[in-house]
Design an enzyme around this catalytic site. Structure first.
Site, PDB file in Angstrom:
ATOM      1  N   ASP A 160      34.628  45.082  38.377  1.00 33.44           N
ATOM      2  CA  ASP A 160      33.681  44.696  37.008  1.00 33.44           C
ATOM      3  C   ASP A 160      32.850  43.429  38.598  1.00 33.44           C
ATOM      4  OD1 ASP A 160      32.298  44.061  35.003  1.00 33.44           O
ATOM      5  OD2 ASP A 160      33.601  41.949  34.676  1.00 33.44           O
ATOM      6  N   THR A 207      30.714  41.053  37.339  1.00 34.01           N
ATOM      7  CA  THR A 207      30.929  39.701  37.258  1.00 34.01           C
ATOM      8  C   THR A 207      32.618  39.545  37.363  1.00 34.01           C
ATOM      9  OG1 THR A 207      28.842  39.825  35.656  1.00 34.01           O
ATOM     10  CG2 THR A 207      30.534  38.494  35.355  1.00 34.01           C
ATOM     11  N   ASP A 242      37.536  40.089  34.528  1.00 35.75           N
ATOM     12  CA  ASP A 242      38.694  39.140  34.126  1.00 35.75           C
ATOM     13  C   ASP A 242      37.903  39.124  32.497  1.00 35.75           C
ATOM     14  OD1 ASP A 242      35.835  38.991  34.446  1.00 35.75           O
ATOM     15  OD2 ASP A 242      35.426  36.881  35.193  1.00 35.75           O
TER      16      ASP A 242
END
Length: 804
Positions: free
Chosen positions: A320, A322, A560
């Site tokens: 991912d 970000t 996250d």
């Protein structure tokens, strides 16, 4: 309006308000006295949070094993019949077991200390004030606050809800988030995907839903370990071979007329002991334990030990953007008004939007920092950001009482395809910027068509901070032939620009996930051909992981945020950042507590070291088992005394297996783990064991015909020992490849150890080894040399005939 204290014990809070939260009413939670009273009654969330086995479990697992029981009985027999040097194998087992326990306890200490650092710290409101406490300190009736990404750690009833959306998929399997209202039940193990609120704890400890599921192991399964199951399968095969061979050896000894019964017993024990691969399980445990300790020093929490192995098998890593490739912080780099909007008014609205969200995400935090709230607009309704919606919103009243509804989110979601503003957005995305659109909605916020007629007012450019170590980590994966897939909810062009800055191959070919086919096979084909994917929904992330797995890939997923949870759970290995949401840390097998993406190569390398090296040493141990079983069967068939005493095989095992295996198991190894562990080990150890056993027995039988007299058996044993040592050393030399200075030194040191025993008088007496004459010793050397050449040829033929 004065704050009103509302009782939160059980359902009383809900009944007092008729199931709805009255405006302006604040729930203050329990008082300190009420908390103390509940603790005294034992109404505490006492589920043990343990990241590893207990001390008693570790001791029990290392001491009370099937093979330790066998070795223990044989050791007692030798202690009775003597001498003590024939019982050395018992002391070796005791030392091995102690090493295993010590290393696992060290690993446990590391795991437990890291688990405390990474443990969830829920917010609880007591005496009207919020504070973070340990999960184990929650009591029945506590008021637990929830925000986006938070995990419910106990069961309860909702008493405050501000567009509270909860994902219960980890418990129920239903992927759609559930909108919670005051009075609704909330289950431990669920997590918040949008909005916020608070709930009263109604079930704590082992009565909580998630705790019961965990105990029953009905949902939360451990990582599959091919190494662990493979070794169990090997031990099962060994037992099948060992039992009949041992029984035959005992019967043969009893039926044969022996002048010295003690000698017969010792040689029978010598035939049984080497069949047991006693050090294989030990070295596996030690390798895993040392791996945990090494990774722990790098602030990497391994929540399940086999996860180290799993990451070593991974050939696709889904990242991912970000929080993984970029750091958590963001900065507003530009504001462009549209349609003649006044910049001052736009900043005023952005400030109010920031103030309307009690738990802003990273993008909104950057906006709040750039445009503080002027308090000129009063929020009447708000809609928190959701990764599924990709926008947030709020309704305001100004000083004149005029109302307006505003949306802030992805331009390509809020505007129709082909809109003129989207061209400007693409230009900014191409520079690697994240772009948000501020738009005015024509209808109320709760209208299902709120995004249908949005008037664009401004574009906000936000720059994400690249992790300084991201480029190097991506290069590592490329070098190790691990494919990297960037899967992000952001605009595909923007994601591609960030990937290009990091030097990722294929970053110029970006895919908008909204155009992905829903068919798994078709999706897998697109995934195989492309690298960067944008506008990926949480459910699509999960589908993409499944599609890759359907093509035989071992997939690791990093993330996250709450939008990563479903994919993390379904991936072969889930990796969460330490700063990530509690939900992601709960489902991930590996948590990078230092939030450093650069730690991943260390985890991969550690896994490869463990798998590759255990495979090496397993071949050594299984070779010994095979030649021991074969020797026992040949002795039974030919009705001759077993050629060795226990001390001889203890010496051989120590020099050719025990000591070298320990060093080889902990050596660096970068080769990617391959499947079919058992097949690969057996295809080499069986022919090696057969060659070693046959050659040793031939040497022994030739020596029996050559030597005569009362000392003949000792001379025969010495010749057979020499032959077996030389062949076993050749097996070790093959296993130690490719050579390095320390591997050559290791093999040479073991050879030197045997030479020292053979030339030192007191060691000759201690181990009952003395070569008599020159003919038989050189015959043993010649047979060993022929066996070594045969072994080399067979090893190569097996490799070609049965490739991995």
């Amino acid at each position: 309006m004065a704050e009103q204290r509302v009782d939160t014990d059980g359902a009383a809070a809900i009944e007092a308000t008729g199931g709805l939260r009255p405006k302006g009413v604040r729930h203050d939670g329990l008082t300190s006295a009420e908390v103390a009273e509940r603790i005294a009654r034992g109404e505490v969330n006492d589920v043990p949070v343990r990241s590893s086995r207990s001390t008693s479990d570790i001791v029990r697992a290392n001491v009370f094993t099937r093979f330790n029981a066998i070795i223990g009985v044989l050791f007692l027999i030798i202690l009775i019949v003597g001498p003590i040097q024939d019982g050395l194998f018992g002391f070796v087992i005791i030392a091995n077991t102690a090493i295993g326990i010590i290393q696992e306890l060290r690993a446990k200490k590391t795991l437990d200390s890291l688990a405390v650092i990474g443990e969830a710290k829920p917010k609880v409101r007591r005496d009207g004030a919020s504070a973070e406490i340990a999960t184990s300190e929650i009591v029945l009736g506590d008021l637990v606050e929830l925000g986006s990404g938070d995990k419910a750690v106990v069961d309860g009833e909702v008493v405050e809800a501000d567009n509270l959306e909860v994902d219960e998929s980890l418990l129920t399997g239903e992927a759609d988030p559930v909108l919670k209202h005051p009075g609704d039940r909330i289950l431990s193990g669920s997590f918040v995907v949008a909005g916020g609120g608070a709930f009263t704890a109604t079930k704590v400890g082992r009565e909580a839903y998630a705790a019961q599921l965990a105990e029953e192991a009905s949902r939360f399964t451990l990582v599959h370990s091919e190494l662990r199951s493979g070794i169990s399968q090997i031990l099962k095969y060994v037992t099948w071979m060992m039992v009949p061979a041992a029984i035959g050896l005992i019967l043969s000894s009893l039926l044969r007329e022996e002048r010295d019964s003690s000698e017969a017993i010792r040689r029978t024990v010598a035939g049984i002991v080497p069949m047991v691969p006693e050090g294989l399980v030990l070295l596996t445990s030690v390798a895993f334990a040392i791996g945990v300790i090494r990774l722990g020093r790098k602030q990497c929490l391994v929540q399940e030990l086999p996860a180290i192995e799993g990451l070593a098998r991974v050939d696709v890593v889904c990242l991912d953007k970000t929080g993984t490739l970029t750091e958590g912080g963001m900065d507003v780099t530009g504001l462009k008004t549209l349609g003649g909007a006044d910049e001052a008014d736009v900043k005023k609205v952005l400030g109010a939007l920031g103030e309307s969200d009690p738990r802003p995400n990273a993008s909104l935090k950057a906006i709040i920092e750039a445009y503080p709230d002027t308090e000129e607009l009063r929020c009447t309704e708000s809609l928190p950001f959701s990764s599924a919606r990709k926008y947030s919103g709020a309704s305001f009243n100004d000083a004149e009482g005029e109302s307006s509804t505003w949306l802030l989110g992805a331009p390509d979601v809020l505007l129709p395809e082909g809109h003129a503003v989207l061209g400007e957005v693409d230009e900014l995305n191409a520079k690697g910027l994240r772009v948000l659109l501020l738009g005015r909605a024509a209808v109320e916020l709760d209208d299902t068509g709120v995004t249908q007629d949005v008037t664009p007012v401004a574009l906000i450019s936000i720059e994400q901070r690249l992790r300084p170590d991201a480029a190097e980590t991506l290069r590592y994966f490329a070098h190790e032939n691990v494919e990297t897939k960037i899967i992000s909810g952001d605009n595909a062009v923007s994601v591609g620009a960030v990937a290009a800055k990091l030097g990722l191959a294929g970053a110029d070919r970006t895919v908008d996930a909204r155009q992905l086919p829903t068919d798994k096979e078709a999706m897998a084909k697109v995934l195989d051909e492309n690298t960067v994917f944008g506008r990926v929904s949480p459910q699509q992330k999960r589908d993409m992981v499944a599609a890759l797995q359907s093509h035989g890939h071992d997939v690791a997923m990093t993330g996250d945020g709450v939008n990563d949870v479903l994919a993390l759970k379904d991936a072969d290995i889930g990796v969460s950042m330490g700063s990530g949401s509690e939900a992601t840390k709960a489902v991930a097998q590996i948590v990078l507590l230092n939030n450093s993406f650069a730690t991943l190569p260390s985890v991969v390398a550690e896994g490869r070291r463990v798998i590759g090296n255990i495979e090496r040493v397993a071949t050594l141990f299984l070779t010994k088992t095979v030649y021991s079983v074969l020797l026992a069967l040949l002795v039974v068939i030919s009705q001759v005394p077993y050629p060795f005493l226990p001390r001889h095989l203890t010496l051989l095992s120590t020099l050719t297996i025990g000591v070298p295996a320990f060093f080889l198991a902990l050596a660096p190894n970068k080769e990617r783990a391959k499947p079919h562990f058992v097949r690969r080990v057996m295809k080499y150890s069986i022919p090696a064991g057969v060659i070693a056993g046959t050659a040793t027995f031939v040497t022994y039988m030739i020596a029996r015909g050559y030597y005569t007299g009362p000392t003949a058996l000792a001379a025969e044993t010495s010749s057979a020992t020499l032959c077996l040592f030389l062949i076993a050393m050749w097996v070790l030399a093959i296993i130690a490849r490719p050579y390095s200075w320390w591997r050559v030194g290791l093999v040479a040191a073991m050879a030197l150890g045997f030479i020292i025993v053979m030339v030192t008088p007191w060691l000759q007496d201690f181990f009952a080894l003395k070569l008599v004459g020159a003919t038989m010793p050189w015959t043993a050397v010649a047979i060993a040399a022929v066996s070594a050449v045969t072994l080399e040829w067979v090893w190569r033929w097996v490799g070609r005939r049965f490739p991995d």
